[in-house]
Design an enzyme around this catalytic site. Structure first.
Site, PDB file in Angstrom:
ATOM      1  N   SER A   1       0.838  -1.200   0.000  1.00 36.93           N
ATOM      2  CA  SER A   1       0.000   0.000   0.000  1.00 36.93           C
ATOM      3  C   SER A   1       0.872   1.248   0.000  1.00 36.93           C
ATOM      4  O   SER A   1       2.070   1.175   0.186  1.00 36.93           O
ATOM      5  CB  SER A   1      -0.921  -0.015   1.210  1.00 36.93           C
ATOM      6  OG  SER A   1      -0.182   0.231   2.357  1.00 36.93           O
ATOM      7  N   CYS A   2       0.244   2.370  -0.224  1.00 34.02           N
ATOM      8  CA  CYS A   2       0.885   3.680  -0.286  1.00 34.02           C
ATOM      9  C   CYS A   2       1.779   3.886   0.929  1.00 34.02           C
ATOM     10  O   CYS A   2       1.331   3.623   2.029  1.00 34.02           O
ATOM     11  CB  CYS A   2      -0.192   4.765  -0.349  1.00 34.02           C
ATOM     12  SG  CYS A   2       0.394   6.419  -0.082  1.00 34.02           S
TER      13      CYS A   2
END
Lengths: 78, 164
Positions: free
Chosen positions: A16-17
């Site tokens: 994820s980011c």
């Protein structure tokens, strides 16, 4: 399919980011100018973030493809 | 002596808080900025020093007040509270599970990645003096111990300055 050969594939699925951008940056460091990287991600944020990342770092965005949940982004190192 | 040219257009983050959530936010910004090729500096001050403390060594400091403060403020990257809903450690435990399910790196992994990408960590000298901490109490990834003036000389050259 456009006119380019893929020199490296980065599978960033599940991350994820900001990890897809981070991994892309680290992968590009190992590559030569003009080489093409294929980045696979299933993070919806990265669909927007990676093109912005490419623009801001001066690397060339070649293509963004979406197949199901997987987003594939092609970048050329500049 | 700090080389000012080196810090042109950098991102400078001040981590004052020792909360896990705020520390993670700091490292998300730091690693993202580093991936974009910006030089990144993190100035750890006061409670934020806990983030870069080595594990172990409960009793630190020279006098009884410093020793008491360090015992009560014991923490390192893997042992930090969160700013809301801490509930005696249940909150951070649940947050860690939720974040690992979504494949968000742990704070420890974030520190390693940031260091690998050339993010600079600076502990604050004044907070260290007050709390009786030494350079050896911090992880090896740290750069020089710096004071407020050096921090400001870096911040002045930076384009993005955040106090967290």
């Amino acid at each position: 399919m456009a006119q380019y050969t893929i020199d490296k594939t980065l599978d960033a699925r599940g991350l994820s980011c900001p990890m897809p951008s981070v991994k892309t940056a680290l992968a590009l460091e190992q590559m030569e100018i003009g080489q093409v990287i294929e980045v696979l991600t299933d993070d919806p944020v990265s669909k927007k973030d990676l093109p912005v990342w490419a623009h801001s770092t001066g690397n060339e965005l070649l293509e963004v493809r979406e197949e199901g949940k997987t987003i594939t982004i092609y970048l050329r190192k500049a | 002596m700090i080389d000012q040219i080196k810090f042109k257009g950098s991102v400078t983050l001040v981590l004052f808080s020792g909360d896990l959530d705020k520390a993670i936010a700091t490292f998300v910004i730091a690693t993202a900025a580093a991936s974009m090729g910006m030089p990144v500096n993190i100035f750890f001050t006061f409670w934020g020093l806990n983030v870069i403390k080595k594990k172990g060594g409960l009793i630190k400091g020279q006098n009884w007040m410093q020793k008491m403060l360090n015992i009560m403020n014991y923490g390192h990257a893997k042992k930090l509270a969160i700013s809301k809903m801490n509930m005696l450690g249940m909150g951070p435990a649940m947050l860690k599970v939720m974040m690992s399910q979504k494949k968000v790196p742990s704070l420890h992994e974030f520190i390693q990645t940031a260091h690998q990408m050339g993010v600079k960590f600076y502990p604050c000298e004044m907070s260290m003096t007050v709390m009786g901490l030494k350079k050896e109490d911090f992880i090896d990834e740290c750069q020089d111990v710096i004071g407020a003036v050096t921090y400001l000389s870096i911040a002045k050259e930076s384009n993005i300055n955040l106090f967290i």
